[in-house]
Design an enzyme around this catalytic site. Structure first.
Site, PDB file in Angstrom:
ATOM      1  N   SER A  97      37.489  31.203   1.603  1.00 55.81           N
ATOM      2  CA  SER A  97      37.848  29.866   2.074  1.00 55.81           C
ATOM      3  C   SER A  97      36.932  28.781   1.513  1.00 55.81           C
ATOM      4  O   SER A  97      36.913  28.536   0.319  1.00 55.81           O
ATOM      5  CB  SER A  97      37.852  29.868   3.601  1.00 55.81           C
ATOM      6  N   ASP A 235      40.350  23.013   0.634  1.00 53.68           N
ATOM      7  CA  ASP A 235      39.227  23.941   0.483  1.00 53.68           C
ATOM      8  C   ASP A 235      39.624  24.975  -0.592  1.00 53.68           C
ATOM      9  O   ASP A 235      40.653  24.820  -1.253  1.00 53.68           O
ATOM     10  CB  ASP A 235      38.865  24.590   1.834  1.00 53.68           C
ATOM     11  N   ASP A 237      40.890  27.953  -0.735  1.00 56.13           N
ATOM     12  CA  ASP A 237      42.144  28.709  -0.674  1.00 56.13           C
ATOM     13  C   ASP A 237      43.295  27.848  -0.151  1.00 56.13           C
ATOM     14  O   ASP A 237      44.377  28.370   0.128  1.00 56.13           O
ATOM     15  CB  ASP A 237      41.970  29.954   0.199  1.00 56.13           C
TER      16      ASP A 237
HETATM   17 MG    MG Z   1      40.401  28.065   3.902  1.00 53.38          MG
END
Ligand code: MG
Length: 453
Positions: A97, A235, A237
Site C-alpha cells: 500500500s 497511494d 496500490d
Molecule cells: Mg493502499
C-alpha cells in the site's frame, strides 16, 4: 498461536517478515483453505519484490491444486473486481500500500470480492502454524495463465457514469499501480488528464506514497498552474484517492467523506458507514440528507463488513479509502476519482465551493506512551473513569478504543495498532473546547498508565 495478519493483510520488510518462503507457504495455505481446488486471481503492485513474491505465491497455490489467474501489475481494487468477474474462489494482492519501498505485503480476497475478515485470516493462520499445509499429487497440480482484466474493469465503471462536460484533472499516481488505470479511465469519460509520477517504479522516486498533504505539494502546484478542476493522488496500490480542489488545496479527507456520503444518499434512512475516528462533519452531511451514520472499527475490512451488514450505500474512512458497494466491497481509488467528478457534475459546483460550505471542526491529537502488553488492561480501567470525567455523554462506543460522543464534540481514546502508544483524538466546535477535551482525556489516561501494572 502465532499471528501473520495485521490490519491490512500480511505486511512487513522484505527479507525480514516478508520472505519467499512465507509467500510459498501462504499460497499453499490458501489452496488448502480452499479445499485444494478452484482458481485464484493474483495481482501485484510495482515494488521491486513483487515479481519474486508473485512467483512464490504461484508455486504455493499450484502445489496446493489451485489454478492461478495472473493479473500482473494492477491496482488492488482490480483484484477485488477480477475475483467476481472471473468467477474465482479467491484473490490475492501483493502490495504494501503506502509503506516505503522496502516493504511488501500479501492481502487475501474472498469470492464475493471482499477482503478476508480477521476470522478468515485466523483460519489461514491455523493452517500455517498448525502445519496443516496440504500439497496435492503431481497429477492434481494447478495451472497458471495470464489474464488482462483492466479493460473490463474500466468498462464496468464507465458504463455506470456519464459526465455532462469535459473536466481537466491532474492525476498523481505516485509511481504506483494507479498509473495503469486512472488516467485512462478519466480520458474514457472525456476528461483532459495531466499525469504526474505516472511511470511504474518500485523505488517510488516521485514522492512519499501516503496521499497526505506533505507529499502532495507538486500536485497542488500543477493543479493551479494548468487550471485544472481537480487533482487526484493515489497511494502505491491505488485503493485510496486524495483530492485537491481547483485552488490547489488538499481536500480535508473528513470533509470529502461527508460530501461523498451525502452525494451517495438517494432516500431517507439509507446508511453510510464510517470509522470511529471520522469527523462529525460526516454526521452533519448525512443528517442533512436524512441518512444514518453507522460507525465501525478503523480499517477498510471493518468498513466493508458493516456495509454488507447494513446494506449501506457508501462507506469510507479518513485515510481516504472509499468503498462504493454499488460496484464492489473494496476501497477503490480510481472509482473514487470518478465519483468525485460525478459529484462536481451533478452539483455544478467547484470542489472548493462544496468544501468551504462545510463547518470547520478543530481536532486535537495527542499520544501517551504505553507498552503493547499493557494496552488491554489500561483500556479496561479507562472506560468508567472517562465516563466520570465527561458527564453528559450522549453516546459511548467501545467498538475500537473508547469514543465518547458529547453535545459539542467527541473524544476518542484508542491504542495504536502498530506502535507502543495510546492515542487521544478530540474534536470540538471551537479549538479551545477540543484542547480541553483532549487535555482531560490525556490526564485520565496518564493516571491509569501510571498506576496500573
Ligand atoms: Mg493502499
Amino acid at each position: 498461536m502465532g499471528k501473520l495478519f495485521g490490519t491490512s493483510g500480511v505486511r512487513g520488510v522484505v527479507g525480514e517478515q516478508v520472505t519467499p518462503e512465507l509467500a510459498i507457504d501462504l499460497g499453499l495455505a490458501l489452496a488448502t483453505h480452499l479445499g485444494n481446488s478452484g482458481s485464484v486471481v493474483l495481482g501485484k503492485d510495482p515494488r521491486t519484490s513483487s515479481d519474486m513474491l508473485e512467483s512464490c505465491l504461484i508455486s504455493g497455490l499450484l502445489s496446493g491444486g489451485c489454478d492461478v489467474k495472473r493479473l500482473g501489475i494492477v491496482p488492488t481494487p482490480v483484484v477485488s473486481f477480477a475475483v467476481r468477474h472471473l468467477g474465482a474462489e479467491a484473490g490475492v494482492m501483493i502490495t504494501a500500500s503506502h509503506n516505503p519501498p522496502e516493504y511488501n505485503g500479501i492481502k487475501f480476497w474472498d469470492s464475493s470480492g471482499m477482503a478476508y475478515t480477521s476470522e478468515q485470516e485466523e483460519e489461514i493462520e491455523a493452517i500455517y502454524f498448525g502445519k496443516k499445509l496440504s500439497p496435492v499429487a503431481w497429477d492434481k497440480i494447478g495451472e497458471a495463465e495470464s489474464v488482462d482484466v483492466i479493460q473490463a474493469y474500466m468498462e464496468k465503471i464507465t458504463g455506470a457514469v456519464s459526465l455532462s462536460k469535459s473536466y481537466k484533472v491532474v492525476v498523481d499516481c505516485g509511481n504506483g499501480a494507479g498509473a495503469l488505470v486512472t488516467p485512462y479511465l478519466l480520458r474514457k469519460l472525456g476528461c483532459k488528464v495531466v499525469t504526474l509520477n505516472s511511470h511504474l517504479d518500485g523505488f517510488f522516486p516521485g514522492r512519499g506514497l501516503e496521499p497526505s498533504p506533505e507529499n502532495l505539494g507538486e500536485l497542488c502546484e500543477v493543479v493551479k498552474s494548468v487550471g485544472a478542476d481537480l487533482g487526484i493522488a493515489h497511494d502505491g496500490d491505488a485503493d485510496r484517492a486524495a483530492a485537491v480542489d481547483e485552488m490547489g488545496r488538499v481536500a480535508q479527507p473528513d470533509k470529502l467523506l461527508g460530501l461523498i456520503s451525502a452525494h451517495q444518499l438517494r432516500r431517507k434512512g439509507e446508511v453510510v458507514v464510517t470509522t470511529v475516528d471520522a469527523s462529525s462533519v460526516v454526521d452533519n452531511c448525512v443528517a442533512e440528507r436524512g441518512g444514518k451514520v453507522v460507525r465501525t472499527r478503523v480499517g477498510d475490512v471493518s468498513v466493508a463488513a458493516e456495509i454488507k451488514k447494513h446494506r449501506a450505500v457508501f462507506g469510507g474512512e479518513p485515510s481516504s479509502a472509499w468503498i462504493f458497494p454499488g460496484v464492489h466491497l473494496a476501497p477503490d481509488g480510481p472509482l473514487a476519482a470518478v465519483k468525485i467528478l460525478e459529484m462536481l457534475d451533478s452539483t455544478g459546483k467547484k470542489l472548493s465551493e462544496l468544501l468551504d460550505a462545510l463547518p470547520e471542526y478543530p481536532t486535537v491529537r495527542q499520544k501517551v506512551p504505553c507498552p503493547n502488553e499493557r494496552k488491554a488492561g489500561v483500556m479496561k480501567k479507562l472506560v468508567p473513569m472517562l465516563k466520570k470525567e465527561f458527564p453528559g455523554v450522549a453516546e459511548v462506543l467501545t467498538i475500537d478504543g473508547i469514543r465518547l460522543g458529547l453535545k459539542d464534540g467527541w473524544v476518542l481514546v484508542r491504542p495504536s495498532g502498530t506502535e507502543p502508544y495510546i492515542r487521544v483524538t478530540a474534536e470540538g466546535k471551537a479549538p479551545a473546547r477540543a484542547r480541553e477535551m483532549a487535555g482531560k482525556a490525556v490526564k485520565v489516561l496518564k493516571a491509569v498508565v501510571g498506576t496500573s501494572s
